[in-house]
Design an enzyme around this catalytic site. Structure first.
Site, PDB file in Angstrom:
ATOM      1  N   THR A  30      -5.093   5.858   1.566  1.00 40.54           N
ATOM      2  CA  THR A  30      -5.467   7.265   1.804  1.00 40.54           C
ATOM      3  C   THR A  30      -6.335   7.811   0.574  1.00 40.54           C
ATOM      4  O   THR A  30      -6.313   9.065   0.592  1.00 40.54           O
ATOM      5  CB  THR A  30      -4.194   8.248   2.304  1.00 40.54           C
ATOM      6  OG1 THR A  30      -3.199   7.617   3.162  1.00 40.54           O
ATOM      7  CG2 THR A  30      -4.554   9.362   3.139  1.00 40.54           C
TER       8      THR A  30
ATOM      9  N   LYS B 220     -10.997  -1.878   6.395  1.00 44.41           N
ATOM     10  CA  LYS B 220      -9.894  -1.694   7.030  1.00 44.41           C
ATOM     11  C   LYS B 220     -10.428  -1.197   8.489  1.00 44.41           C
ATOM     12  O   LYS B 220     -11.371  -0.463   8.662  1.00 44.41           O
ATOM     13  CB  LYS B 220      -9.371  -0.554   6.424  1.00 44.41           C
ATOM     14  CG  LYS B 220      -8.116   0.244   7.204  1.00 44.41           C
ATOM     15  CD  LYS B 220      -7.477   1.328   6.277  1.00 44.41           C
ATOM     16  CE  LYS B 220      -6.359   2.061   7.242  1.00 44.41           C
ATOM     17  NZ  LYS B 220      -5.875   2.878   6.207  1.00 44.41           N
TER      18      LYS B 220
ATOM     19  N   GLU C 130       0.974  -1.010   0.056  1.00 45.41           N
ATOM     20  CA  GLU C 130      -0.145  -0.188   0.077  1.00 45.41           C
ATOM     21  C   GLU C 130       1.024   1.282  -0.064  1.00 45.41           C
ATOM     22  O   GLU C 130       1.564   1.594   1.054  1.00 45.41           O
ATOM     23  CB  GLU C 130      -0.814   0.147   1.282  1.00 45.41           C
ATOM     24  CG  GLU C 130      -1.754   1.159   1.325  1.00 45.41           C
ATOM     25  CD  GLU C 130      -2.488   1.538   2.749  1.00 45.41           C
ATOM     26  OE1 GLU C 130      -3.012   2.593   3.085  1.00 45.41           O
ATOM     27  OE2 GLU C 130      -2.639   0.369   3.347  1.00 45.41           O
TER      28      GLU C 130
ATOM     29  N   ARG D  15       0.189  10.385   0.590  1.00 44.11           N
ATOM     30  CA  ARG D  15       0.683  11.601   1.485  1.00 44.11           C
ATOM     31  C   ARG D  15       1.740  12.333   0.968  1.00 44.11           C
ATOM     32  O   ARG D  15       2.193  13.480   1.628  1.00 44.11           O
ATOM     33  CB  ARG D  15       0.833  10.840   2.903  1.00 44.11           C
ATOM     34  CG  ARG D  15      -0.151  10.037   3.172  1.00 44.11           C
ATOM     35  CD  ARG D  15       0.288   9.615   4.790  1.00 44.11           C
ATOM     36  NE  ARG D  15      -0.787   8.546   5.263  1.00 44.11           N
ATOM     37  CZ  ARG D  15      -0.681   8.014   6.505  1.00 44.11           C
ATOM     38  NH1 ARG D  15       0.692   8.071   7.155  1.00 44.11           N
ATOM     39  NH2 ARG D  15      -1.457   6.878   6.771  1.00 44.11           N
TER      40      ARG D  15
END
Length: 215
Positions: free
Chosen positions: A76, A136, A49, A53
């Site tokens: 994200t 998640k 993953e 960011r």
């Protein structure tokens, strides 16, 4: 190609079942993406993953997708535009700390297997109602950790999780032994000092140890 939540859940469960840990990677320099992915795959971790960011995230995903054996996802994700950009970069799955209707709609319409985040019973039930049963759990440690997952497993036995947030080599096994946990997400697999010094053999060893958890 559109993808139903059920189909997405089946694909995510397959990906998450490949190894007990999914590395959560924050990459500042895309130049290290390929050797980092090669080291993690060599250690037995295949689902990777890359978080959205940093400005380097998309280029890092592109580079990692070229590594044989890797299954690269984008983390994200918070908007439909994130979904579009992730797919254009080659991401094979998406991850979010939460879930919105717009984000779920985009992933389903674009056919991106999606791991939505939940940290409460109500959030979990809402996603189950929509057809998602592979979620998640974030932020795991701050949201009740192992105790929460044990408790929610009774009233919602059909839901499985990938706990992320505060997971480390010292507590990962506590999660992995739970019946409703498929894998955990961890950021300890790519320490900044090892990555900065390009000690890929050491990274591969960390991955190897993580791949043996719960075995």
């Amino acid at each position: 190609m559109s993808l139903t939540p059920c189909e997405a859940g089946q694909e995510l469960r397959r990906i998450c079942s490949m190894a007990p840990v999914v590395p959560v990677l924050v990459i500042d320099d895309a130049k290290i993406a390929r050797p980092l992915a090669e080291a993690l795959v060599a250690g037995g971790l295949f689902a990777l993953e890359v978080t959205f960011r940093t400005p380097a995230a998309l280029d890092a995903i592109r580079a990692m997708c070229d590594v044989p054996g890797s299954i690269v996802g984008a983390g994200t994700l918070t908007s439909p535009d994130d979904v579009r950009r992730a797919q254009q970069a080659g991401a094979r799955f998406g991850v979010s700390p939460g879930a919105t209707d717009a984000l779920l709609d985009a992933c389903e319409a674009d056919g991106l297997p999606f791991l939505p985040g939940a940290s409460t019973a109500s959030e979990t039930m809402r996603l189950v109602e929509r057809g998602y049963d592979m979620l998640k759990f974030f932020p795991a440690e701050a949201s009740g950790g192992v105790s929460f997952l044990k408790s929610i497993g009774g009233p919602l036995p059909g839901v499985t999780f990938c706990p992320t947030g505060g997971i480390s080599p010292t507590n990962a096994q506590d999660y992995l032994v739970l019946d409703n946990v498929v894998c955990v997400g961890g950021s300890w697999l790519a320490p900044r000092d090892l990555v900065a010094s390009e000690k890929w053999d050491d990274v591969a060893e960390l991955a190897r140890l993580a791949s043996k958890l719960n075995s």
